[in-house]
Design an enzyme around this catalytic site. Structure first.
Site, mmCIF file in Angstrom:
data_model
loop_
_atom_site.group_PDB
_atom_site.id
_atom_site.type_symbol
_atom_site.label_atom_id
_atom_site.label_comp_id
_atom_site.label_asym_id
_atom_site.label_seq_id
_atom_site.Cartn_x
_atom_site.Cartn_y
_atom_site.Cartn_z
ATOM 1 C CB CYS A 180 4.766 31.386 -15.425
ATOM 2 S SG CYS A 180 5.526 32.552 -14.322
ATOM 3 C CD GLU A 181 3.532 25.706 -17.073
ATOM 4 O OE1 GLU A 181 2.642 25.346 -17.869
ATOM 5 O OE2 GLU A 181 4.746 25.678 -17.334
ATOM 6 C CE1 TYR A 237 -1.271 10.778 -12.169
ATOM 7 C CE2 TYR A 237 -1.201 11.765 -9.988
ATOM 8 C CZ TYR A 237 -0.645 10.961 -10.955
ATOM 9 O OH TYR A 237 0.540 10.329 -10.693
ATOM 10 N N PRO A 248 0.816 -1.207 0.000
ATOM 11 C CG PRO A 248 0.158 -0.866 2.205
ATOM 12 C CD PRO A 248 0.887 -1.842 1.319
HETATM 13 C C1 LIG Z 1 2.781 2.613 -7.037
HETATM 14 C C2 LIG Z 1 2.887 1.205 -6.634
HETATM 15 C C3 LIG Z 1 2.283 0.757 -5.452
HETATM 16 C C4 LIG Z 1 1.453 1.644 -4.557
HETATM 17 O O1 LIG Z 1 0.264 2.078 -5.151
HETATM 18 P P1 LIG Z 1 -0.839 2.812 -4.266
HETATM 19 O O2 LIG Z 1 -1.953 3.054 -5.203
HETATM 20 O O3 LIG Z 1 -0.256 4.081 -3.750
HETATM 21 O O4 LIG Z 1 -1.230 1.890 -3.160
HETATM 22 C C5 LIG Z 1 2.464 -0.560 -5.101
HETATM 23 N N1 LIG Z 1 3.196 -1.419 -5.865
HETATM 24 C C6 LIG Z 1 3.776 -1.020 -7.012
HETATM 25 C C7 LIG Z 1 4.562 -1.999 -7.799
HETATM 26 C C8 LIG Z 1 3.648 0.292 -7.440
HETATM 27 O O5 LIG Z 1 4.221 0.678 -8.581
#
Ligand SMILES: *Cc1c(COP(=O)(O)O)cnc(C)c1O
Length: 401
Positions: free
Chosen positions: A328-329, A302, A260
């Site tokens: 400046c964007e 995003y 996570p």
């Molecule tokens: C980015 C990533 C995560 C974490 O993703 P979350 O959405 O922040 O939980 C876990 N494993 C891998 C391989 C990632 O690239």
């Protein structure tokens, strides 16, 4: 209640503030949901790589999922045990592979056959055995932003199931590779259980066929991706999440690894910014603040929504406004079309749920110093990264004039 006004006085703005108690709570909830099995929680360092955050994760017994050798070194530096560190990522340089092998971390997560060949060659040169896992792409459509969806054929991540199987068989017969894990990560900010369930089924089935071939996979790595509530999203029940994985595994004995990022640190974080002034061009109202897209890029990158709150305002003159930074964007905004009371110079605005992919994605664009970071624990606050100075920003250039 967090006293943001005090923190702003003490540390200045813009400022990131992380409540470590929230991280502890989230960590324990996740750990508990997998308590029926052996499990290892490897925090995705890219979400928030502050050393003190990583040290806190280490104190909870967590490991780290890293996507560069820099992140591996950060994790080690912060006190994460080497046997709890995974190195993932779609592209690894030879020197990064070599260093990871020398540091003897838990495993390297591979994303292509060619990468496996590189790892084997380097392990052979070093006369070591590389523990590996393969990232499998289960081709599952996750309803999230296209930039953060990773589990489809069209994404660059992982390999197809049949390719993975071929890689495992090859690894089994290699003197320098030891396949120990199986991995998927299907995307980020996922707010339903179904995609995890589907991926769990695909991967468990592969796991069983590998076991049948006498390939002893010990770690079932279900990646990260559990979403949080930014606006009004339904969120996943951790119980259902864990159960969907456990059910797919049936009785197979493996350690569940989960990675996570956002779930552990997203909601613990606040981005604190100060109002500079308001401007109204007759069509639109802008609240110009001292924080900007270089500090928190998620809204610009995003179209991400972050809740914002104007602190200590008694003004009842509310109207719609965009909260914008000084860069400046035109894309430099923190929030758009929010009902906000009339503000005045030095009012504080707090941007919520900013603990994940906030500071780590910040930059020096417009020669803006990266902001300070502060940790809250119980009643205490402490600096965990000082604000950059102008000297810091020019340090690597000034000797070449
Ligand atoms: C980015 C990533 C995560 C974490 O993703 P979350 O959405 O922040 O939980 C876990 N494993 C891998 C391989 C990632 O690239």
């Amino acid at each position: 209640m967090i006293n943001f006004a005090n923190l702003a006085d003490k540390y200045g703005t813009p400022l990131y503030v992380y409540n470590f108690d929230t991280i502890t709570e989230r960590f324990n909830l996740l750990k508990d949901s997998f308590k029926a099995r052996k499990s290892l929680i490897c925090f995705a360092v890219k979400a928030n790589s502050n050393l003190s955050v990583l040290k806190h994760i280490a104190s909870l017994g967590g490991g780290c999922d890293c996507v560069s050798i820099g992140e591996v070194k950060r994790a080690l530096h912060a006190g994460i045990a080497k046997y709890k560190i995974i190195y993932s990522g779609v592209g690894k340089r030879d020197d990064e592979i070599e260093e990871a092998l020398k540091k003897d971390i838990l495993m390297l997560n591979l994303e292509s056959e060619e990468e496996m060949a590189r790892v084997e060659a380097i392990a052979s040169k070093l006369r070591v055995v590389a523990r590996i896992s393969v990232r499998v792409n289960p081709n599952i459509d996750v309803k999230t932003h296209p930039y953060i969806s990773t589990g489809l054929h069209e994404n660059k991540f992982g390999v197809e199931v049949d390719v993975a199987k071929r890689m495992y068989i090859k690894a089994k017969y290699s003197e320098f590779l030891e396949p120990v894990g199986i991995h998927f990560h299907i995307g980020s900010q996922i707010v339903e259980v179904e995609p995890f369930r589907e991926a769990g089924v695909v991967l468990s089935s592969l796991l069983r066929s590998l076991r049948a071939l006498d390939i002893d996979i010990k770690f079932f790595d279900i990646g990260g991706g559990v979403g949080i509530r930014y606006e009004n999203e339904e969120t996943i029940s951790l119980y259902e999440y864990a159960q969907s994985i456990l059910a797919s595994l049936g009785g197979v004995d493996v350690t569940i690894v989960c990675e996570p990022g956002r779930y552990l640190v997203g909601e613990c974080g606040y981005f604190l910014t100060k109002v500079l002034y308001e401007k109204n061009n007759g069509v639109k109202r802008f609240v110009v603040v001292d924080g900007a897209m270089n500090d928190l890029i998620r809204p610009s990158l995003y179209s991400a929504y972050h809740e914002v709150e104007l602190l200590n305002s008694s003004n009842e003159d509310v109207s719609e406004a965009d909260i914008v930074g000084p860069i400046c964007e035109s894309g430099d905004f923190l929030a758009k079309k929010r009902a906000l009371p009339k503000t005045k110079h030095n009012d504080l605005i707090v941007v919520k749920n900013a603990g994940a992919y906030g500071f780590t994605m910040s930059s020096n664009y417009n020669t803006r110093a990266r902001v300070a970071e502060v940790a809250l624990e119980g009643e205490n606050d402490r600096l965990i990264r000082r604000r950059e100075s102008f000297e810091d920003i020019i340090a690597l250039e000034k000797d070449f004039l």
